[in-house]
Motif scaffolding. Structure first.
Motif, short mmCIF file in Angstrom:
data_model
loop_
_atom_site.label_atom_id
_atom_site.label_comp_id
_atom_site.label_asym_id
_atom_site.label_seq_id
_atom_site.Cartn_x
_atom_site.Cartn_y
_atom_site.Cartn_z
N VAL A 117 6.02 6.18 15.47
CA VAL A 117 7.41 6.31 15.60
C VAL A 117 8.17 4.90 15.44
O VAL A 117 7.92 3.57 15.96
CB VAL A 117 8.02 7.01 16.74
N LEU A 118 9.31 4.88 14.22
CA LEU A 118 10.18 3.32 14.60
C LEU A 118 11.73 3.65 14.65
O LEU A 118 11.54 5.09 14.19
CB LEU A 118 9.83 2.60 12.86
N VAL A 119 12.26 2.84 15.77
CA VAL A 119 13.64 3.76 15.93
C VAL A 119 14.77 2.17 15.92
O VAL A 119 14.50 1.95 16.27
CB VAL A 119 13.85 4.22 17.80
N LEU A 120 15.64 2.83 14.72
CA LEU A 120 16.04 2.06 14.34
C LEU A 120 17.80 2.50 14.89
O LEU A 120 18.74 3.50 14.63
CB LEU A 120 16.79 2.48 12.51
N ALA A 121 18.45 1.76 15.45
CA ALA A 121 19.19 1.89 16.76
C ALA A 121 20.70 1.21 16.14
O ALA A 121 20.55 0.20 15.75
CB ALA A 121 18.77 1.16 17.84
N VAL A 122 21.78 1.86 15.35
CA VAL A 122 22.65 1.51 15.02
C VAL A 122 24.45 1.60 15.96
O VAL A 122 24.33 2.69 16.37
CB VAL A 122 23.39 2.02 13.41
N PRO A 123 24.42 0.89 16.11
CA PRO A 123 26.39 0.94 16.61
C PRO A 123 27.21 1.76 16.47
O PRO A 123 27.29 1.17 15.03
CB PRO A 123 26.42 -0.73 17.00
N SER A 166 0.82 -0.97 -0.24
CA SER A 166 -0.16 -0.09 0.13
C SER A 166 0.46 1.17 0.33
O SER A 166 0.24 2.79 0.04
CB SER A 166 -0.90 0.32 1.44
N GLY A 167 1.95 1.51 0.16
CA GLY A 167 3.37 1.87 0.31
C GLY A 167 2.78 3.31 1.77
O GLY A 167 3.22 4.50 1.82
N LYS A 168 1.94 2.30 2.41
CA LYS A 168 1.91 3.73 4.32
C LYS A 168 2.43 3.22 5.09
O LYS A 168 2.32 3.72 5.61
CB LYS A 168 0.08 3.20 3.88
N SER A 169 3.18 1.96 4.70
CA SER A 169 4.23 1.53 6.51
C SER A 169 5.45 0.31 5.68
O SER A 169 5.09 -0.32 5.17
CB SER A 169 3.11 0.12 6.74
N VAL A 170 5.67 1.10 6.66
CA VAL A 170 7.40 0.40 6.18
C VAL A 170 7.49 -1.12 7.35
O VAL A 170 6.52 -1.64 8.15
CB VAL A 170 8.18 0.64 7.40
N THR A 171 7.82 -1.49 6.22
CA THR A 171 7.98 -3.30 6.70
C THR A 171 9.40 -3.71 7.22
O THR A 171 9.80 -4.81 8.52
CB THR A 171 7.61 -4.30 5.49
N HIS A 172 10.45 -3.53 6.38
CA HIS A 172 11.91 -4.07 7.29
C HIS A 172 12.64 -2.92 6.35
O HIS A 172 12.38 -2.37 5.90
CB HIS A 172 12.10 -5.24 6.92
N ILE A 173 13.46 -2.76 7.66
CA ILE A 173 14.96 -1.86 6.95
C ILE A 173 15.98 -3.22 7.11
O ILE A 173 16.62 -3.35 7.87
CB ILE A 173 15.04 -0.97 8.38
N ASP A 174 16.94 -2.45 6.22
CA ASP A 174 18.30 -2.91 5.77
C ASP A 174 19.36 -1.64 6.11
O ASP A 174 18.92 -0.59 5.62
CB ASP A 174 18.57 -3.60 4.44
N TYR A 175 21.08 -1.94 6.25
CA TYR A 175 21.74 -0.76 7.02
C TYR A 175 22.59 -1.68 6.30
O TYR A 175 23.40 -2.68 7.16
CB TYR A 175 21.16 0.03 7.86
N ALA A 176 24.00 -0.42 6.45
CA ALA A 176 24.83 -1.22 6.58
C ALA A 176 26.18 0.16 7.08
O ALA A 176 25.97 1.17 6.25
CB ALA A 176 25.64 -2.06 4.99
N TRP A 177 27.18 -0.65 7.45
CA TRP A 177 28.22 0.10 7.52
C TRP A 177 29.53 0.09 5.90
O TRP A 177 30.02 -1.13 5.36
CB TRP A 177 29.14 0.00 8.71
N ARG A 178 29.72 1.31 5.48
CA ARG A 178 30.25 0.28 3.75
C ARG A 178 31.40 0.10 4.81
O ARG A 178 32.23 -0.42 3.67
CB ARG A 178 30.26 2.02 3.52
N GLY A 233 28.88 4.41 20.98
CA GLY A 233 28.07 4.86 20.93
C GLY A 233 26.63 3.79 19.90
O GLY A 233 27.11 3.42 19.29
N VAL A 234 24.99 4.71 19.44
CA VAL A 234 24.72 4.57 19.12
C VAL A 234 23.28 5.35 18.43
O VAL A 234 23.33 6.81 19.05
CB VAL A 234 23.17 3.92 19.89
N LEU A 235 23.46 5.00 16.89
CA LEU A 235 22.96 5.68 16.05
C LEU A 235 21.55 6.09 15.81
O LEU A 235 21.52 5.25 16.31
CB LEU A 235 24.04 6.54 14.61
N ARG A 236 21.06 7.07 16.31
CA ARG A 236 19.78 6.47 16.56
C ARG A 236 18.95 7.55 15.73
O ARG A 236 18.97 8.46 15.12
CB ARG A 236 18.76 6.40 17.76
N CYS A 237 18.13 6.31 14.62
CA CYS A 237 17.19 7.54 13.33
C CYS A 237 15.99 6.41 13.92
O CYS A 237 15.05 5.64 13.71
CB CYS A 237 17.52 6.75 12.45
N PHE A 238 14.92 8.09 14.29
CA PHE A 238 13.29 7.78 14.27
C PHE A 238 13.22 8.08 12.97
O PHE A 238 12.71 8.99 12.99
CB PHE A 238 13.02 9.07 15.04
#
Length: 527
Positions: A499-505, A469-481, A516-521
């Motif tokens: 609000v979803l909180v993506l917490a990446v050390p 539907s393009g209305k909700s986030v189902t999952h998130i992928d992330y990586a340090w280059r 620390g932790v990088l937090r993306c709200f």
């Protein structure tokens, strides 16, 4: 995800000092928002010349990208008697408040900001009547909304209108959906380290005195919250049938003082480092005040290496325009914070210090760019005096608030995807924590110091996938280059959609070092 609605945009221009500037402003139909820029961009191939980069102006781009129209007809605008056009919802309206101060169209005397604020209230109601009167817009009075977009002092006019109940009506305030400001001195203007005094009435410069600002912005009640007299507080506002929050107030902040040539460069000289040549970075945004035991909340904001005005001005820049349209029309909001868990001194510094106090300022740099673009939505660099700063005592202490560093906010949208068939939104976030200069008992410690080094430096790539539907986030992928360290976050089905909180050390095990932790709200926007 977003509502398929673009509301009317009301532009509010900035301060005109001299009579000639006032007259030039009133002679321009768009009061400067039609001015673009042509600059050079460094080429990747050294054998080639730098690449020319053209930005057509925010007015032209809104017309070409989103079908907005101006509202001038037969030499008149909507506030002139006799104007009788059909008003489209996607309209650009220029608040021409300096006309009454010009020699040609007014009395030649500049009124104070309260008059400008009341005039803005009248203009909003006029736009509302015209939009609702046009059947093609298919809207009613209770559904009408508009956007306010302002440069410099224009942002103070908007705040005075919104925050002071004496200036205009609640009916007009209830119509404001969002506010976007470019380089507005929300906490006044400082020259030579001092705020503009309230007795400096020449050319209306006392408008930027905090003492006067506290009155027309209706923030005198926050003296107990901030005894230093800051006036950049935007509380939750509301009245009969309307509410407005700092979350809907975006501040675009300039960081390039070097290209601001006003007064033959005197302005940039006396305003000092850490600003756009007129407005200091620390004065260019608003906050929800810390009340009832809650912490102060920053408005969404972004940083661009642009000056207050001129060829490299903040209004006539691609970076600011991209933040503007994403804030107004985007689908996803991301607020980025860095939370420090541990900071370690060099072993020799700790040994040399013993029980003596150690002082050091840690600089947090960041830049955030959406996938497939040639510019950043925000950029904070130490060399540009725009990095976030924390001292060692704060980061090594026990107060969690002092260890939490707000970096920036960005807005993304499905309509700006590089691949229109993709169901994801992606961006890169570069984070660098610069090695500070260490002082032991107020004396510099230079042994083993290498200028320009970093405790941590890497780029995080984040991709958020949305449902059908393009209305909700189902999952998130992330990586340090640099390390390839990656993660996969699946949003629980019972997760609230606010609000979803993506917490990446981030960090390392080195000494000196930082962890620390990088937090993306991440939250839905325009739903």
């Amino acid at each position: 995800m977003c509502k398929d609605v673009q509301y009317p945009i009301i532009y509010v221009r900035g301060y005109a000092m001299t009579k000639s500037e006032v007259n030039e402003t009133t002679a321009d139909p768009f009061c400067g928002f039609n001015i673009g820029s042509t600059v050079y961009r460094a080429a990747t191939d050294r054998s080639k010349k730098a690449r020319k980069f053209i930005f057509e102006s925010p007015v032209v781009r809104l017309m070409t990208d989103f079908g907005y129209k101006d509202v001038f007809e037969d030499g008149m605008d909507i506030m002139d008697e006799g104007w009788s056009g059909a008003f489209p919802q996607r309209s650009i309206v220029v608040y021409r408040y300096y006309e009454q101060a010009s020699d040609l169209l007014g009395q030649g005397e500049t009124p104070d900001i309260s008059v400008f604020a009341k005039g803005l209230s009248d203009l909003v109601l006029r736009v509302k009547d015209l939009v609702c009167a046009n059947p093609a817009n298919n809207t009613s009075a209770d559904k009408f909304r508009c956007y306010l977009v302002a440069h410099s002092m224009g942002g103070l006019v908007c705040r005075a209108f919104l925050q002071n109940p004496a200036f205009g009506s609640d009916t007009a305030r209830a119509c404001v959906d969002k506010v976007f400001t470019y380089a507005t001195p929300h906490n006044g203007i400082d020259m030579g380290g001092l705020n503009v005094p309230d007795w400096l009435t020449m050319f209306g410069m006392d408008t930027f005195s905090r003492e006067n600002m506290a009155k027309y912005l209706n923030v005198e009640q926050y003296a107990s919250v901030d005894p230093n007299g800051r006036v950049d507080w935007l509380p939750d506002l509301g009245g009969a049938g309307w509410k407005f929050s700092v979350d809907r107030f975006f501040c675009m902040i300039g960081t390039n003082r070097g290209d601001y040539d006003v007064a033959m460069g005197l302005s940039r000289t006396f305003s000092g480092h850490g600003g756009d040549g007129l407005v200091k970075i620390e004065n260019a945004s608003v906050w929800r005040p810390a009340e009832g035991g809650n912490e102060a909340v920053p408005s969404p904001r972004a940083y661009a290496y642009r000056s207050h005005s001129g060829y490299f001005g903040i209004v006539n820049s691609e970076e600011s325009y991209q933040n503007l349209i994403r804030f107004l029309f985007g689908d996803v909001r991301i607020d980025v914070w860095a939370n420090v868990d541990d900071v370690r001194l060099p072993a020799k510094v700790a040994q040399a210090a013993g029980n003596k106090p150690v002082n050091a300022n840690y600089l947090f740099e960041t830049s955030i760019a959406p996938r497939g673009k040639l510019w950043s939505l925000t950029r904070r660099k130490a060399e540009e005096d725009s990095a976030a700063c924390r001292n060692y005592a704060a980061l090594a202490g026990a107060d969690p608030t002092a260890k939490s560093i707000y970096l920036s906010s960005v807005f993304l949208g499905m309509q700006w995807r590089v691949n229109p068939n993709s169901s994801s939104l992606a961006y890169s976030l570069s984070l660098c924590v610069r090695v500070p200069e260490y002082e032991i008992n107020n004396r510099l410690w230079l042994d083993d110091h290498y200028e320009g080094g970093a405790l941590f430096q890497d780029t995080l790539v984040v991709e958020a996938f949305l449902d059908s539907s393009g209305k909700s986030v189902t999952h998130i992928d992330y990586a340090w280059r640099s390390t390839g360290q990656s993660g996969h976050y699946v949003v629980p089905q019972d997760q609230p959609n606010d609000v979803l909180v993506l917490a990446v050390p981030f960090g390392n095990n080195h000494t000196p070092g930082i962890n620390g932790v990088l937090r993306c709200f991440i939250s839905e926007w325009n739903v």
